[in-house]
Design a protein around this motif. Sequence first.
Motif, PDB file in Angstrom:
ATOM      1  N   UNK A  18       1.074  -0.833  -0.124  1.00  0.00           N
ATOM      2  CA  UNK A  18      -0.094  -0.273  -0.311  1.00  0.00           C
ATOM      3  C   UNK A  18       0.499   1.289  -0.262  1.00  0.00           C
ATOM      4  N   UNK A  19       0.891   2.174  -1.410  1.00  0.00           N
ATOM      5  CA  UNK A  19       1.486   3.047  -1.252  1.00  0.00           C
ATOM      6  C   UNK A  19       3.330   3.079  -0.603  1.00  0.00           C
ATOM      7  N   UNK A  20       3.924   1.731  -1.141  1.00  0.00           N
ATOM      8  CA  UNK A  20       5.541   1.913  -0.831  1.00  0.00           C
ATOM      9  C   UNK A  20       6.113   2.369  -1.701  1.00  0.00           C
ATOM     10  N   UNK A  21       7.076   2.800  -1.335  1.00  0.00           N
ATOM     11  CA  UNK A  21       7.905   3.921  -2.120  1.00  0.00           C
ATOM     12  C   UNK A  21       9.430   3.620  -1.531  1.00  0.00           C
ATOM     13  N   UNK A  22      10.350   2.822  -2.196  1.00  0.00           N
ATOM     14  CA  UNK A  22      12.095   2.559  -1.671  1.00  0.00           C
ATOM     15  C   UNK A  22      12.369   2.777  -2.499  1.00  0.00           C
ATOM     16  N   UNK A  23      14.084   2.677  -2.604  1.00  0.00           N
ATOM     17  CA  UNK A  23      14.675   3.204  -3.316  1.00  0.00           C
ATOM     18  C   UNK A  23      15.987   2.489  -3.107  1.00  0.00           C
ATOM     19  N   UNK A  24      16.554   1.606  -4.242  1.00  0.00           N
ATOM     20  CA  UNK A  24      17.994   1.387  -4.374  1.00  0.00           C
ATOM     21  C   UNK A  24      19.083   1.795  -5.225  1.00  0.00           C
ATOM     22  N   UNK A  25      20.127   2.222  -4.680  1.00  0.00           N
ATOM     23  CA  UNK A  25      20.968   2.878  -5.902  1.00  0.00           C
ATOM     24  C   UNK A  25      21.373   1.872  -6.617  1.00  0.00           C
ATOM     25  N   UNK A  26      22.467   1.756  -7.278  1.00  0.00           N
ATOM     26  CA  UNK A  26      23.365   1.215  -8.281  1.00  0.00           C
ATOM     27  C   UNK A  26      24.204   0.524  -7.133  1.00  0.00           C
ATOM     28  N   UNK A  27      24.855  -0.649  -7.184  1.00  0.00           N
ATOM     29  CA  UNK A  27      25.284  -1.039  -6.182  1.00  0.00           C
ATOM     30  C   UNK A  27      26.051  -1.565  -4.922  1.00  0.00           C
ATOM     31  N   UNK A  60      13.239   1.906 -13.711  1.00  0.00           N
ATOM     32  CA  UNK A  60      14.310   0.971 -13.292  1.00  0.00           C
ATOM     33  C   UNK A  60      15.077   2.042 -14.019  1.00  0.00           C
ATOM     34  N   UNK A  61      16.666   2.314 -13.499  1.00  0.00           N
ATOM     35  CA  UNK A  61      16.905   3.741 -14.548  1.00  0.00           C
ATOM     36  C   UNK A  61      16.420   4.131 -14.551  1.00  0.00           C
TER      37      UNK A  61
END
Lengths: 247, 261
Positions: A18-27, A60-61
């Motif tokens: 439910x309205x999930x937000x996340x960020x994963x950086x390269x590497x 994605x990117x």
Amino acid sequence: MIEFVNVTKRFEAQAVLEKMSLTIEKGEIVFLIGRSGVGKSVSLKCLVGLLKLDAGEIRFDGRSTAELDEKEWMGLRRRCSLIFQNPALIDSMTIYDNLALGIRAMGLAASRSNERGLIEREIAQVGLDLSLLKRYPLELSHSTQKRVSVARALVVGSEALLFDEPTTGLDPINTARINQLIEGLGRAGRTIWVVSHDMHCALAVADRILLLEGAHIAADLTPKTIRSSNHPLIRQFLEEADARPLH
Amino acid sequence: MLARFTENLKSKVENFGAVLRFGFQALRLVATEGVPPRLLTEQLFECGVKAIPTTLVSGFFVGAIMAIQIELQLRNFGAEGAVGGVATSVTIRNVGPVLIGFILVGKVGALTTAVLGTMRVTDQIDALTCLGVDPIRMLVAPRLIAAIISCFLLLTIGLIVSVGGGSALAWLNFGTNPWHYISQIPKFVSLESLLTGGFKSLAFGTLLGSVACYQGYWATGGAAGVGKMVRKAAINSLVGIIVADFFISWIISHFLRGIGH
């Protein structure tokens, strides 16, 4: 590299995300932990397009997956491989043919000898013997099948690897092997997203640890800061990990 | 009670629609991209060659049963000499395609649903998608085409054997000359009978292949779920074949009446 923006996924009336937000950086090596059945695996399946979103956006990117046509999805899946909780190798094919599936479908090898070269390189990378290539999945142990499934993802040249419960059902020795493999792949520059409830593994390997609870990211911590968290579920995970130290 | 029945019926119709769409999607893929020849050969062996012994035994005894039953009826009219023609006509138009369909439901449909269902619940189908392989083209299309071809070829084999069974029985039981038995066949088996039987076998092959693949492809719920899907596929295929047999027979009879046959 990977962004979830207000992602919502429902199964009938129940909202798993439910309205999930996340960020994963390269590497980065990121662990998503949480109780069983909270939607950790669902988030991975949404990223590779196996499940459709009800709302929100995945990028994605920087490119929204909602804009992708079938060919572009194939490109995304090549760059971003999902390694399932089950090894998910095709039973009726040899290990060689399992590894060649993605290469052939995506047209990645110019010749058969080129194809063999790619396969032999990756099977060695996951620490397996080349003699396994002629065998069938059900002739191998569960942990060996898991490593083959990692090789199958590597052979198509994925930059991001998504692991769904990689150590579930493994003994401590094989758990340590898989952890080393994940860490090695991460340190070699690949982006790693692991869904797990194995806090030992997360503490040993992760750059960041996210907690999925209540259908959204409830905590975003590092192995260094996690012990100062007051979140009751994080405390529970840590107590459980401390009570069962790895030998 | 009525509401439950209506709901159940609605769900069955929706399921049937989904099966048809799924089968059509696979056939369209075959038409545009073809079927991998090695996979088709494997499935033809699994689906057709392995069903030949059962077809031979069943075909022989069906021919014999038809000869007994029809001879008893025809004797009342003094027409027992026509037993070969009538028995073969009934077999080719109706009994043969239905019987071959039933054999394939048991031998191939259950296997197909179980294999695809197991692949689904162990993530093998999703893994194929992630590797850029179209699971419909690799797993469904060869099985569906093999079911259609096998149904038609097994009908042909079964029919030839049933003539052997019928003539052997008629000779042993009633003293009918086997050559006389066979010579009656062209008088009763018309081109229309052959086309009806052939069309039915193709339709039943498409139906049972689509049902078996659909139920397996979308299986959920682990081993128990796969088991339920195998049972559902068997029931739906058997009922589907009977219902389709009625509608095809009905449509053909109306068509023939329309052209004054």
